[in-house]
Design an enzyme around this catalytic site. Structure first.
Site, PDB file in Angstrom:
ATOM      1  CB  THR A   1      20.631   6.091  28.833  1.00 15.83           C
ATOM      2  OG1 THR A   1      21.088   5.305  29.926  1.00 15.83           O
ATOM      3  CG2 THR A   1      19.137   5.933  28.694  1.00 15.83           C
TER       4      THR A   1
ATOM      5  CE1 TYR B   1      19.324   6.182  37.077  1.00 16.57           C
ATOM      6  CE2 TYR B   1      21.641   6.542  36.572  1.00 16.57           C
ATOM      7  CZ  TYR B   1      20.309   6.823  36.349  1.00 16.57           C
ATOM      8  OH  TYR B   1      19.951   7.762  35.409  1.00 16.57           O
TER       9      TYR B   1
ATOM     10  CG  ASN C   1      26.160   8.731  36.625  1.00 16.77           C
ATOM     11  OD1 ASN C   1      26.985   9.448  37.183  1.00 16.77           O
ATOM     12  ND2 ASN C   1      26.350   8.253  35.408  1.00 16.77           N
TER      13      ASN C   1
ATOM     14  CG  ASN D   1      19.226  10.440  38.756  1.00 18.51           C
ATOM     15  OD1 ASN D   1      18.251  10.944  38.212  1.00 18.51           O
ATOM     16  ND2 ASN D   1      19.975   9.505  38.168  1.00 18.51           N
TER      17      ASN D   1
ATOM     18  CG  HIS E   1      25.486   2.347  36.461  1.00 25.40           C
ATOM     19  ND1 HIS E   1      26.145   3.379  37.078  1.00 25.40           N
ATOM     20  CD2 HIS E   1      24.595   2.940  35.602  1.00 25.40           C
ATOM     21  CE1 HIS E   1      25.679   4.539  36.620  1.00 25.40           C
ATOM     22  NE2 HIS E   1      24.740   4.293  35.724  1.00 25.40           N
TER      23      HIS E   1
HETATM   24  C1  PHB Z   1      20.557   9.445  31.593  1.00 28.98           C
HETATM   25  O1  PHB Z   1      19.574   8.861  31.174  1.00 28.98           O
HETATM   26  O2  PHB Z   1      20.712  10.658  31.425  1.00 28.98           O
HETATM   27  C2  PHB Z   1      21.571   8.707  32.323  1.00 28.98           C
HETATM   28  C3  PHB Z   1      21.439   7.352  32.486  1.00 28.98           C
HETATM   29  C4  PHB Z   1      22.391   6.651  33.181  1.00 28.98           C
HETATM   30  C5  PHB Z   1      23.468   7.320  33.710  1.00 28.98           C
HETATM   31  C6  PHB Z   1      23.611   8.669  33.548  1.00 28.98           C
HETATM   32  C7  PHB Z   1      22.657   9.369  32.851  1.00 28.98           C
HETATM   33  O3  PHB Z   1      24.385   6.666  34.399  1.00 28.98           O
END
Ligand code: PHB
Length: 359
Positions: free
Chosen positions: A27, A181, A179, A236, A176
């Site tokens: 990102t 989401y 992480n 997260n 995805h």
């Molecule tokens: C981040 O913005 O730090 C981020 C975004 C997406 C990911 C992992 C980290 O899968």
């Protein structure tokens, strides 16, 4: 038989790669208004086209999937046209690039969403931490629990986004599910307390990911689809009471599709956490297709993993931010440029397209 290393070509489903060095999704928050990819994004990806495979930064599947400022989407005609310039530039340099399909779920904020709506999630559990918004950091809110009859609409958004990605010239997509989401929020029991068919057992918590994967595979074919998981990442505010069981189940269940690859983030962003006992070799054995390992590898450890059969490819994240020619540098054992964390997220060309190539 010659030893397999990072420079051995590989066929990933329908996608032929020149080497096994993958650029991890990163990102960078540099899309233009409307979350549309722009010229500097084209330049950035084109500079890194010598990677065997580029996985794009996460790209929102719908306006409701947004979780950060200035991240690119794949749901509007303008976004598709912006991405097309990126994929054309990468292909002109003989690179391969897949789009990462992203829905942030509860990792968002009303100020980022249509009609200032609440973010959606499997359960109404407020994550610890703060959202990045156009007005700076703000506490995460308690998300709205998705109703069971809303889930087919989310699946449909993934299907449409995958078609849009192919229309934008991508070689495939990565779903995805890592992480913290939306899809990961369903997978892990710290964020999923549902009592319908999408919560409870590992089988039920995997259901949405499997439905999304089936829809995307049905739409663009299995040889152009990968999935990303992160079993031990607490980023997260994520947790699971039995990660080995959860993710061994997910990896095995994904075999039914004949996917191009499984991509696993093997580390925890929270480096102060107690060491994990998670067995990634066991996870890898549950999945019968190509396995991309990611998380803190260098050339030596990557080649050791390939040689041992613990991975088929290795993804590098931060090293690719600072080294557009990472492949050449690894080949020559040349020194790597140091990254500048201050320019990772947002801004302009500085710290984005101005890292030097080898002379
Ligand atoms: C981040 O913005 O730090 C981020 C975004 C997406 C990911 C992992 C980290 O899968």
């Amino acid at each position: 038989m010659p030893t397999i290393d990072l420079f051995t070509p590989i066929q990933l489903g329908s996608i032929a790669l020149a080497n096994r060095i993958v650029m991890a999704p990163l990102t960078r928050n540099r899309a233009a208004a409307g979350n549309v990819p722009q010229a500097m994004n084209m330049e950035y990806y084109q500079q890194r086209a010598s990677a065997g495979l580029i996985v794009s930064e996460g790209s929102q599947i719908s306006a409701s999937a947004v979780g950060y400022p200035a991240t690119p989407g794949i749901h509007s005609a303008e976004q598709i046209a912006g991405w097309k310039k990126v994929t054309d530039a990468v292909h002109a340099h003989y690179g391969r690039i897949v789009l990462q399909l992203w829905h942030c779920g509860r990792i968002s904020h009303p100020s980022l969403l249509p009609n200032e709506a609440l973010p959606v999630a499997p359960s109404a559990i407020q994550p610890n931490g703060q959202a990045f918004t156009y007005q700076g950091l703000q506490p995460f809110v308690t998300p709205r629990e998705l109703a069971t009859d809303e889930l087919p609409g989310i699946v449909e958004d993934y299907r449409r986004a995958a078609r849009n990605a192919l229309a934008a010239g991508f070689d495939g997509v990565e779903i995805h599910a890592a992480n913290g989401y939306l899809l990961d929020q369903f997978l892990r029991d710290g964020s999923n307390r549902r009592s319908d068919d999408y919560g409870g057992s590992a089988e039920n918590r995997s259901r949405l990911l499997l439905e999304v994967t089936a829809a995307v595979v049905g739409s663009i074919g299995p040889g152009r689809v990968g999935v990303r998981l992160s079993p031990i990442n607490a980023f997260n505010d994520m947790s699971d009471s039995a990660p080995q069981q959860t993710f061994d189940h997910v990896a095995a269940a994904l075999n039914q599709f004949g996917l191009a690859y499984l991509h696993v983030m093997e580390t925890n962003f929270d480096t102060s956490a107690a060491p994990s006992t998670f067995d990634f070799k066991q996870l890898r054995k549950h999945f019968k297709g190509p396995y991309i390992a990611n998380g803190g590898y260098d050339k030596a450890s990557a080649n050791a993993a390939l040689k041992a059969g613990d991975a088929d490819l290795v993804a590098f994240g931060v090293p690719f931010i600072a080294n557009p020619d990472l492949v050449a540098r690894l080949a020559k054992d040349a020194p790597l440029n140091p990254p500048d964390p201050a320019t990772f997220y947002g801004g302009d060309e500085k710290g984005y397209t101005d890292y030097p190539f080898l002379a």
